[in-house]
Motif scaffolding. Sequence first.
Motif, PDB file in Angstrom:
ATOM      1  N   VAL A 113       0.705  -1.247   0.205  1.00 34.54           N
ATOM      2  CA  VAL A 113      -0.017   0.102   0.028  1.00 34.54           C
ATOM      3  C   VAL A 113       0.879   1.255   0.093  1.00 34.54           C
ATOM      4  O   VAL A 113       2.107   1.156   0.207  1.00 34.54           O
ATOM      5  N   ASP A 114       0.336   2.460  -0.322  1.00 34.77           N
ATOM      6  CA  ASP A 114       1.088   3.500  -0.343  1.00 34.77           C
ATOM      7  C   ASP A 114       1.348   4.057   0.868  1.00 34.77           C
ATOM      8  O   ASP A 114       2.225   4.946   0.995  1.00 34.77           O
ATOM      9  N   ALA A 115       0.293   4.215   1.851  1.00 37.63           N
ATOM     10  CA  ALA A 115       0.489   4.735   3.213  1.00 37.63           C
ATOM     11  C   ALA A 115      -0.610   4.075   4.060  1.00 37.63           C
ATOM     12  O   ALA A 115      -1.500   3.510   3.640  1.00 37.63           O
ATOM     13  N   VAL A 116      -0.425   4.023   5.235  1.00 39.43           N
ATOM     14  CA  VAL A 116      -1.181   3.614   6.377  1.00 39.43           C
ATOM     15  C   VAL A 116      -1.581   5.154   7.199  1.00 39.43           C
ATOM     16  O   VAL A 116      -0.503   5.791   7.348  1.00 39.43           O
ATOM     17  N   LEU A 117      -2.761   5.336   7.522  1.00 41.76           N
ATOM     18  CA  LEU A 117      -2.838   6.367   8.424  1.00 41.76           C
ATOM     19  C   LEU A 117      -3.105   5.654   9.941  1.00 41.76           C
ATOM     20  O   LEU A 117      -3.651   4.778  10.246  1.00 41.76           O
ATOM     21  N   VAL A 118      -2.543   6.529  10.655  1.00 41.81           N
ATOM     22  CA  VAL A 118      -2.377   6.001  12.393  1.00 41.81           C
ATOM     23  C   VAL A 118      -2.788   6.911  13.325  1.00 41.81           C
ATOM     24  O   VAL A 118      -2.425   8.147  13.120  1.00 41.81           O
ATOM     25  N   GLN A 119      -3.652   6.716  14.415  1.00 45.90           N
ATOM     26  CA  GLN A 119      -4.053   7.495  15.348  1.00 45.90           C
ATOM     27  C   GLN A 119      -3.091   7.055  16.562  1.00 45.90           C
ATOM     28  O   GLN A 119      -2.600   8.092  17.283  1.00 45.90           O
ATOM     29  N   ASP A 120      -3.020   5.714  16.989  1.00 49.30           N
ATOM     30  CA  ASP A 120      -2.486   5.255  18.008  1.00 49.30           C
ATOM     31  C   ASP A 120      -0.955   5.482  18.269  1.00 49.30           C
ATOM     32  O   ASP A 120      -0.072   5.123  17.165  1.00 49.30           O
ATOM     33  N   MET A 121      -0.546   6.234  19.290  1.00 47.93           N
ATOM     34  CA  MET A 121       0.910   6.477  19.132  1.00 47.93           C
ATOM     35  C   MET A 121       1.687   5.157  19.470  1.00 47.93           C
ATOM     36  O   MET A 121       3.020   4.970  18.988  1.00 47.93           O
ATOM     37  N   GLY A 122       1.270   4.279  20.092  1.00 43.97           N
ATOM     38  CA  GLY A 122       1.537   2.710  20.475  1.00 43.97           C
ATOM     39  C   GLY A 122       1.994   2.131  19.061  1.00 43.97           C
ATOM     40  O   GLY A 122       3.130   1.603  18.738  1.00 43.97           O
ATOM     41  N   LEU A 123       0.855   2.201  18.255  1.00 43.15           N
ATOM     42  CA  LEU A 123       1.043   1.458  16.896  1.00 43.15           C
ATOM     43  C   LEU A 123       2.013   2.267  16.060  1.00 43.15           C
ATOM     44  O   LEU A 123       3.058   1.416  15.402  1.00 43.15           O
ATOM     45  N   LEU A 124       2.135   3.376  16.076  1.00 34.94           N
ATOM     46  CA  LEU A 124       3.105   4.273  15.355  1.00 34.94           C
ATOM     47  C   LEU A 124       4.284   3.741  15.883  1.00 34.94           C
ATOM     48  O   LEU A 124       5.370   3.600  14.984  1.00 34.94           O
ATOM     49  N   HIS A 125       4.448   3.641  17.011  1.00 28.40           N
ATOM     50  CA  HIS A 125       6.010   3.211  17.497  1.00 28.40           C
ATOM     51  C   HIS A 125       6.177   1.905  17.007  1.00 28.40           C
ATOM     52  O   HIS A 125       7.454   1.762  16.506  1.00 28.40           O
ATOM     53  N   LEU A 126       5.635   1.032  17.091  1.00 28.82           N
ATOM     54  CA  LEU A 126       5.654  -0.388  16.660  1.00 28.82           C
ATOM     55  C   LEU A 126       6.076  -0.245  15.055  1.00 28.82           C
ATOM     56  O   LEU A 126       6.706  -1.284  14.595  1.00 28.82           O
ATOM     57  N   ILE A 127       5.407   0.216  14.307  1.00 24.99           N
ATOM     58  CA  ILE A 127       5.500   0.483  12.960  1.00 24.99           C
ATOM     59  C   ILE A 127       6.867   0.873  12.536  1.00 24.99           C
ATOM     60  O   ILE A 127       7.547   0.069  11.504  1.00 24.99           O
ATOM     61  N   ARG A 128       7.204   1.701  13.026  1.00 26.08           N
ATOM     62  CA  ARG A 128       8.456   2.364  12.754  1.00 26.08           C
ATOM     63  C   ARG A 128       9.577   1.467  12.925  1.00 26.08           C
ATOM     64  O   ARG A 128      10.535   1.218  12.151  1.00 26.08           O
ATOM     65  N   GLU A 129       9.411   0.650  14.104  1.00 23.45           N
ATOM     66  CA  GLU A 129      10.487  -0.241  14.338  1.00 23.45           C
ATOM     67  C   GLU A 129      10.221  -1.608  13.491  1.00 23.45           C
ATOM     68  O   GLU A 129      11.421  -1.973  13.186  1.00 23.45           O
ATOM     69  N   ARG A 130       9.184  -2.072  12.753  1.00 28.06           N
ATOM     70  CA  ARG A 130       9.137  -3.292  12.191  1.00 28.06           C
ATOM     71  C   ARG A 130       8.922  -2.961  10.724  1.00 28.06           C
ATOM     72  O   ARG A 130       9.269  -3.979   9.978  1.00 28.06           O
ATOM     73  N   ALA A 131       8.533  -1.819  10.294  1.00 24.26           N
ATOM     74  CA  ALA A 131       8.241  -1.591   8.909  1.00 24.26           C
ATOM     75  C   ALA A 131       8.812  -0.191   8.599  1.00 24.26           C
ATOM     76  O   ALA A 131       7.925   0.618   8.147  1.00 24.26           O
ATOM     77  N   PRO A 132      10.131   0.118   8.684  1.00 25.60           N
ATOM     78  CA  PRO A 132      10.302   1.328   8.515  1.00 25.60           C
ATOM     79  C   PRO A 132      10.240   2.074   7.076  1.00 25.60           C
ATOM     80  O   PRO A 132      10.251   3.177   6.731  1.00 25.60           O
ATOM     81  N   GLY A 133      10.297   0.976   6.147  1.00 25.72           N
ATOM     82  CA  GLY A 133       9.797   1.395   4.727  1.00 25.72           C
ATOM     83  C   GLY A 133       8.346   1.728   4.513  1.00 25.72           C
ATOM     84  O   GLY A 133       8.124   2.171   3.386  1.00 25.72           O
ATOM     85  N   LEU A 134       7.376   1.662   5.445  1.00 27.30           N
ATOM     86  CA  LEU A 134       6.162   1.835   5.189  1.00 27.30           C
ATOM     87  C   LEU A 134       5.886   3.272   5.469  1.00 27.30           C
ATOM     88  O   LEU A 134       6.311   3.800   6.570  1.00 27.30           O
ATOM     89  N   THR A 135       5.085   3.866   4.410  1.00 28.55           N
ATOM     90  CA  THR A 135       4.948   5.338   4.639  1.00 28.55           C
ATOM     91  C   THR A 135       3.672   5.620   5.652  1.00 28.55           C
ATOM     92  O   THR A 135       2.550   4.828   5.562  1.00 28.55           O
ATOM     93  N   VAL A 136       3.839   6.222   6.658  1.00 25.12           N
ATOM     94  CA  VAL A 136       2.775   6.673   7.629  1.00 25.12           C
ATOM     95  C   VAL A 136       2.437   8.027   7.385  1.00 25.12           C
ATOM     96  O   VAL A 136       3.152   8.840   7.285  1.00 25.12           O
ATOM     97  N   HIS A 137       0.841   7.989   7.471  1.00 22.20           N
ATOM     98  CA  HIS A 137       0.499   9.393   7.549  1.00 22.20           C
ATOM     99  C   HIS A 137      -0.235   9.528   9.070  1.00 22.20           C
ATOM    100  O   HIS A 137      -0.836   8.789   9.289  1.00 22.20           O
ATOM    101  N   ALA A 138       0.030  10.594   9.655  1.00 23.31           N
ATOM    102  CA  ALA A 138      -0.524  10.854  10.770  1.00 23.31           C
ATOM    103  C   ALA A 138      -1.947  11.433  10.801  1.00 23.31           C
ATOM    104  O   ALA A 138      -2.419  12.275  10.167  1.00 23.31           O
ATOM    105  N   SER A 139      -2.920  10.494  11.307  1.00 26.62           N
ATOM    106  CA  SER A 139      -4.229  10.787  11.094  1.00 26.62           C
ATOM    107  C   SER A 139      -4.757  12.118  11.781  1.00 26.62           C
ATOM    108  O   SER A 139      -4.225  12.431  12.549  1.00 26.62           O
ATOM    109  N   THR A 140      -6.040  12.629  11.168  1.00 24.09           N
ATOM    110  CA  THR A 140      -6.397  13.783  11.738  1.00 24.09           C
ATOM    111  C   THR A 140      -7.217  13.330  13.415  1.00 24.09           C
ATOM    112  O   THR A 140      -7.185  14.264  14.081  1.00 24.09           O
ATOM    113  N   GLN A 141      -7.243  12.249  13.571  1.00 26.50           N
ATOM    114  CA  GLN A 141      -7.411  11.565  14.937  1.00 26.50           C
ATOM    115  C   GLN A 141      -6.506  12.034  16.135  1.00 26.50           C
ATOM    116  O   GLN A 141      -6.594  11.925  17.350  1.00 26.50           O
ATOM    117  N   MET A 142      -5.205  12.622  15.539  1.00 23.02           N
ATOM    118  CA  MET A 142      -4.239  12.812  16.551  1.00 23.02           C
ATOM    119  C   MET A 142      -4.196  14.460  16.739  1.00 23.02           C
ATOM    120  O   MET A 142      -3.516  15.088  17.478  1.00 23.02           O
TER     121      MET A 142
END
Length: 690
Positions: free
Chosen positions: A91-120
């Motif tokens: 996928v081209d990007a995932v939208l994330v609200q949860d800071m814990g999930l963001l933390h885990l994604i950066r560790e496990r899939a640094p090549g995955l593009t993350v967009h900070a959701s408006t829920q933040m």
Amino acid sequence: MSKPIEVLSPAGGWPALEAAVRAGAQAVYLGGPQFGARAGAQNFSREELSEAVRYCHQRGVRVHVTVNTLIKDSELPEALDLVKFLCSISVDAVLVQDMGLLHLIRERAPGLTVHASTQMSLHTPAGVRLLKALGAKRAVLARELSLSEIKEISEGCDIELEGFVHGALCMCVSGQCYLSALLGGRSGNRGQCAQPCRLPFGAPGGTGHDLSLKDLSYINSIGELQKAGVCSAKIEGRMKRPEYVAAATAACRLAAEGRPVPEELSSALGAVFSRSGFTDGYINARRGREMFGTRTKEDVTAATEKVLSGLRELYRKERQSVPVDLALSFEGGQITLGASCAGHTVFAAGKLQQNAPIYNSIPKERCISQLQKTGGTPFTARSVTVPEEGVPLPVSELNRLRREALEALLEARGRRKPIPFTDAPLPSPGPFKRPKGPLPIRAVLRDPGQFCPEMRECEAVCLPLETAPEKLSALRAMGLRLILDLPRAMFGRERELRELMEQRKDQGFTEYLCGNLGALELCRELGVTAHGSFSLNVANTPALMAFESLGLESAEVSLELSGREIAGLGAGLRRGVTAYGRQALMLTRNCPLCNSPKGCLGCKAPGCLTDRKGKTFPITCRERGKYGVELLNSVPIWLGDMQEELACDFAVLRFSVENSVECGEIFRAFRGGISLNAAYTRGLFRRGVL
């Protein structure tokens, strides 16, 4: 010349996805089977997600997948498995609200593009800077921002900015609404919002629906948004019909290209869905009564079959928008058609007819004309190269070559390498061991006049940052540990708040309570101690770990967690639980009490809304609303007689509408561990949320 702004369309299901792509979307956002902020949408199974990504990539459309809810510890393995799957289909990007999930994604899939959701709840330059530092490529901005505030954020941080341009407008800042959760157990932060705000809530002089805003529409301001720094124009509507998606997408695409939107299309868009029309109040900083509206009978009946059938024409056929270069050649009895597009080149081959009659040979001009017939595909012929002498082939064979080449090219465009994902063990949660002795208390006051002698026992007392320094000094002289409460809403006020924090720091006040990510980043930049408020939405162990790594000294956990879920949290960050207080149900920028002919009432005391059952909900604001407005619950939460069940390092007693005498009574009741002598609720401590 700057790159045209991206048109980003919603896709709640396959019909809406097809409508968006064919109407001109350059990107779509959609949800998988879980963890999306629109659980009520049709959404996509994993198999459908895979097909949707392939379909979109074949047509040059980017796919953003929502994984933008708060996630509990028990759900993290499944959430990470979904992210792993999304990496596998590239996928081209995932939208994330949860800071814990963001933390885990950066560790496990640094090549995955993350967009900070408006829920933040991103609405300040500092908050966006923090998200960029954490690895987010794009920030989806709060809907409440004005053009000048968007420009300030853009100038303050080199990050992609996404802004809503059309669709539903919640009364509450996204990520800060607990109304549905507290009143019905359905969390808007977990995609389950029941929209109780659209029910009658009456303010003095209001319409009786004083938590219901019109839908926003900035389509005519897309050019201004782009100049302000927005790179993606987002359309809300994953729960709306395909006709709406097509109409909004087509209108936005025209506006993005600087072309006028036909009146017929604008009218049809209003007819297919609106709430008493549209508003551009936030973007133009014109808040007030004119922004409020409801879904009327006339709004519903405007979507006639004639209107809908007309809009279906927008997506009845493939949009031929992918340029392809075709080249026909022959050699040694073999004829080859090459098709090239964006780095992909494929070939279709056939045999020339030997000794073909002259009438079976196709002249050059006819060859070009025939190869340009790409109807029924997403391709349009940008260039066609054929031999000068034409080719000795029947037309049917030439058509076959064209079909096979374009089908092969479509297939090639749909293939992408997976994004690497590394499996790793999750941090071990709980059980939490509470320190021995009486539970420490942290009191949060709205005004220093609420202070009572009993509060001298508190481990800390929190007061608004803007409290007069002489009052702060007087309380500090009593030996109190003071924490200054930063506003949860900081729209356009970051510079003045930073200056005020610097003044307080010089006066010796070095601890601050942070209710948003921007406030936390200001503390980091100024080198002062930060404490997390409930509105940071700390819902799992990795979130505690993430905030601890960002410098928080302590944090209140999400008020949407049950007592059992709180007890299961791990990590070493000191955590607090709200044990008393009228919980904030909404953080708004447009005050509900302004939905009256008089506008802002300049309330000297908290106002209130009344629901259809006659319950009253207090409304408080700071500095006459410049730091936002809070809608509070009709009754306070009370856990003072359940202290043995509180798995926390400190209890938070939050005082809003109480006077100092009442504060003292509540404090003594908590210390005595007795039932409160007034109406109260257990909040979500027992039942949790969906």
